[in-house]
Scaffold this active site. Structure first.
Site: not given
Length: 410
Positions: A16, A250, A189, A100, A393
């Site tokens: 990743n 965010r 996600h 990823r 993940e």
């Protein structure tokens, strides 16, 4: 006497690659997955770069602090650490490297073996993922240079959400303009939402196709999804990861006219507004902290600003839960996951409080239990199961990579 046959290639290295970091895990998929090594390289390009490597099989932990100038040097350092454990990149047991990739647009709806055409398409998507796809590309190209003979597989964050109907994916703007600039809701996600929705069905003892679940991935980045029978039908993030829930830094959902107002009245540039909404908003903009543990500590001490930030966070979360109950019609479970979702019992309790008419309740004692295992936190009498399902993940990426490549390079 003939030599012993080479071991079957059953291991997958998951990478990743971020803008200044590389997270990695090495898994052996022979028995469903065993972690062999995990690690993180951070602050790439700085004199204080740091690599932390853990050999899971022995428990050995090694750390390095010093200059790591670029991703090529970072991945070479990772390869050296793996070699020290006897599981290096040159191992014949390595089946593939799974990467990823944040944005796959509408082209990539499933894991894909990487070739020049795939690289070109990921690059073409950079304008809609400028913070993520470039770093993903660097990691892929570096890994391909280190092992050009090995299958490299891209697993896309957006792929799980490509099953959304057009009624959920389209924005209500001029169709020609939207199509010309690839403006639509892609969602993110996805590997987490895929893993958690499947794990939730297993927790309930039901087939995936028989379960409707609302997945709440609550970390510093946060997203919700409505999953019907294993297929995403709606999700909170949009063209970028900025839309949706209140997050660590965010804003989430916002009246678009706020941007015009800031440009005209505040005389802010596009880059300044981008930084404001992505890095200086959300919880950190509301109260100066984006760590939910610290926010809860401040609330316990009577800090009103922290309490307001928490209330705004929960208010948005409740709205999405209610909306996705409406979208799905029948909800079998709500699953909390990721750093906040898995660890912040106060968030789980507050998010469900007052939603009894929707069949949602949390058992206080069950909710207070800390565990790394999937578990139900709703009372036995609850009409809708409320679950905590730790996400994985890396396992999801490894599983999808191995399912695609298998032993094809044996």
């Amino acid at each position: 006497m003939s030599p012993a046959p080479a071991p079957a290639p059953t291991r997958v290295l998951v990478l990743n690659s971020g803008s200044s970091s590389v997270k990695y895990q090495l898994l052996d998929m022979a028995d469903g997955s065993s972690r062999l090594a995990v690690g993180l390289v951070e602050r790439i390009g700085e004199v204080t770069s740091r690599l932390k490597h853990t050999c899971v099989t022995t428990g050995a932990v090694r750390e390095f602090t010093g200059p790591i100038p670029d991703h090529a040097a970072a991945l070479k350092a990772v390869a050296e650490e793996l070699s020290k454990d006897g599981v290096g990149l040159d191992s014949p047991e390595l089946a593939a490297i799974g990467h990823r990739v944040v944005h796959g647009g509408l082209v990539f709806t499933e894991p894909t073996v990487i070739d020049d055409a795939v690289l070109a398409e990921i690059e073409r998507l950079v304008p809609v993922a400028p913070l993520h796809n470039p770093a993903n590309l660097v990691g892929i190209r570096t890994a391909m240079a280190l092992r050009p003979d090995l299958p490299q597989v891209a697993v896309f964050d957006t792929a799980f959400h490509t099953t959304m109907p057009e009624s959920a994916a389209r924005y209500a703007i001029d169709v020609a303009t939207a199509d010309a600039y690839r403006i639509r809701r892609y969602g993110f996600h996805g590997t987490s939402h895929a893993y958690v929705s499947r794990a939730t069905a297993k927790l309930l003892g039901k087939a995936l196709e028989d379960v409707n679940v609302i997945v709440l991935h609550l970390g510093n980045g946060a997203s919700a999804s409505a999953v019907r029978g294993g297929r995403c039908v709606d999700t909170s993030m949009g063209l970028t990861p900025l839309e949706g829930l209140v997050m660590g830094t965010r804003s989430g959902d916002l009246d678009p006219a706020v941007i015009f107002h800031l440009m005209r009245v505040g005389e802010m540039s596009t880059d300044e507004i981008d930084t404001l909404l992505n890095k200086k908003s959300g919880l950190i903009g509301l109260c100066g902290d984006n760590d939910m543990r610290e926010i809860r500590r401040r609330i316990d001490e009577g800090d009103e600003q922290a309490e307001l930030a928490f209330d705004i966070y929960i208010h948005r979360l409740k709205k999405y839960i209610g909306a996705y109950c409406a979208v799905l019609g029948r909800v079998d479970a709500i699953a909390f996951t990721a750093g906040v979702g898995e660890n912040a019992s106060a968030v789980r309790e507050a998010a469900v409080a007052g939603l009894e008419l929707l069949g949602l309740e949390v058992d206080g004692a069950l909710n207070a239990v800390r565990s790394e295992e999937p578990r139900l936190i709703s009372p036995a009498s609850g009409r809708v199961a409320v679950a905590v399902v730790p996400t994985d993940e890396e396992w999801e990426i490894a599983a999808q990579t191995y399912a695609l490549v298998g032993n094809s390079n044996a």
